[in-house]
Scaffold this motif. Sequence first.
Motif, short mmCIF file in Angstrom:
data_model
loop_
_atom_site.label_atom_id
_atom_site.label_comp_id
_atom_site.label_asym_id
_atom_site.label_seq_id
_atom_site.Cartn_x
_atom_site.Cartn_y
_atom_site.Cartn_z
N VAL A 42 0.84 -1.20 0.00
CA VAL A 42 0.00 0.00 0.00
C VAL A 42 0.88 1.25 0.00
O VAL A 42 0.65 2.19 -0.77
N ASP A 43 1.89 1.25 0.84
CA ASP A 43 2.79 2.40 0.92
C ASP A 43 3.55 2.62 -0.38
O ASP A 43 3.93 3.74 -0.71
N PRO A 48 0.14 9.05 -8.80
CA PRO A 48 -0.84 10.06 -8.38
C PRO A 48 -2.27 9.71 -8.80
O PRO A 48 -3.21 10.10 -8.12
N MET A 49 -2.41 8.96 -9.87
CA MET A 49 -3.75 8.56 -10.32
C MET A 49 -4.37 7.53 -9.37
O MET A 49 -5.57 7.30 -9.40
N MET A 50 -3.56 6.91 -8.54
CA MET A 50 -4.02 5.87 -7.62
C MET A 50 -4.22 6.40 -6.21
O MET A 50 -4.41 5.62 -5.28
N LYS A 51 -4.19 7.72 -6.03
CA LYS A 51 -4.26 8.31 -4.70
C LYS A 51 -5.52 7.86 -3.94
O LYS A 51 -5.44 7.48 -2.78
N MET A 56 -8.11 4.42 0.26
CA MET A 56 -9.09 3.39 0.62
C MET A 56 -8.39 2.15 1.16
O MET A 56 -8.81 1.58 2.18
N ALA A 57 -7.32 1.73 0.51
CA ALA A 57 -6.57 0.56 0.96
C ALA A 57 -5.96 0.82 2.34
O ALA A 57 -5.96 -0.06 3.20
N SER A 58 -5.48 2.04 2.58
CA SER A 58 -4.90 2.39 3.88
C SER A 58 -5.95 2.33 4.98
O SER A 58 -5.69 1.82 6.08
N LYS A 59 -7.15 2.82 4.69
CA LYS A 59 -8.24 2.75 5.67
C LYS A 59 -8.60 1.31 5.99
O LYS A 59 -8.81 0.95 7.15
N ASN A 82 -10.51 -6.51 1.28
CA ASN A 82 -10.99 -5.24 0.73
C ASN A 82 -9.82 -4.34 0.34
O ASN A 82 -9.88 -3.63 -0.67
N ALA A 83 -8.76 -4.36 1.13
CA ALA A 83 -7.57 -3.58 0.81
C ALA A 83 -6.95 -4.08 -0.49
O ALA A 83 -6.54 -3.29 -1.35
N MET A 84 -6.90 -5.41 -0.65
CA MET A 84 -6.36 -5.98 -1.89
C MET A 84 -7.21 -5.57 -3.08
O MET A 84 -6.69 -5.24 -4.14
N LYS A 85 -8.52 -5.58 -2.91
CA LYS A 85 -9.42 -5.16 -3.99
C LYS A 85 -9.20 -3.69 -4.32
O LYS A 85 -9.20 -3.31 -5.48
N SER A 86 -9.02 -2.87 -3.30
CA SER A 86 -8.79 -1.45 -3.52
C SER A 86 -7.50 -1.20 -4.32
O SER A 86 -7.43 -0.27 -5.11
#
Length: 90
Positions: A42-43, A48-51, A56-59, A82-86
């Motif tokens: 995630v980090d 920038p297009m994936m901000k 969402m993945a960080s949340k 859900n993070a993986m999907k994000s």
Amino acid sequence: MLKITLAAIALTAVSSMPVFAAETMMMAKCDDASMMKMQTQVDGMSDPMMKEKKEMASKEMMMAHDSMKAKKMDDCKMHMDNAMKSMGKM
């Protein structure tokens, strides 16, 4: 003969889809090593297009971490999925 071959290929492809989906869902383990690996991914999202996807993945990762602390492993796995999907990994 060609129809039979194509039908066999189609049947094989359709029958392997649930197995692939199950393996993908099992990838998200709720342990420290998996959490660290996913957080690193995630980090590492620097486009920038994936901000929005990164936020969402960080949340989701924060919620997964909180669920792990509370020993709610099913919730933890769900948030990691859900993070993986994000991130577009699934």
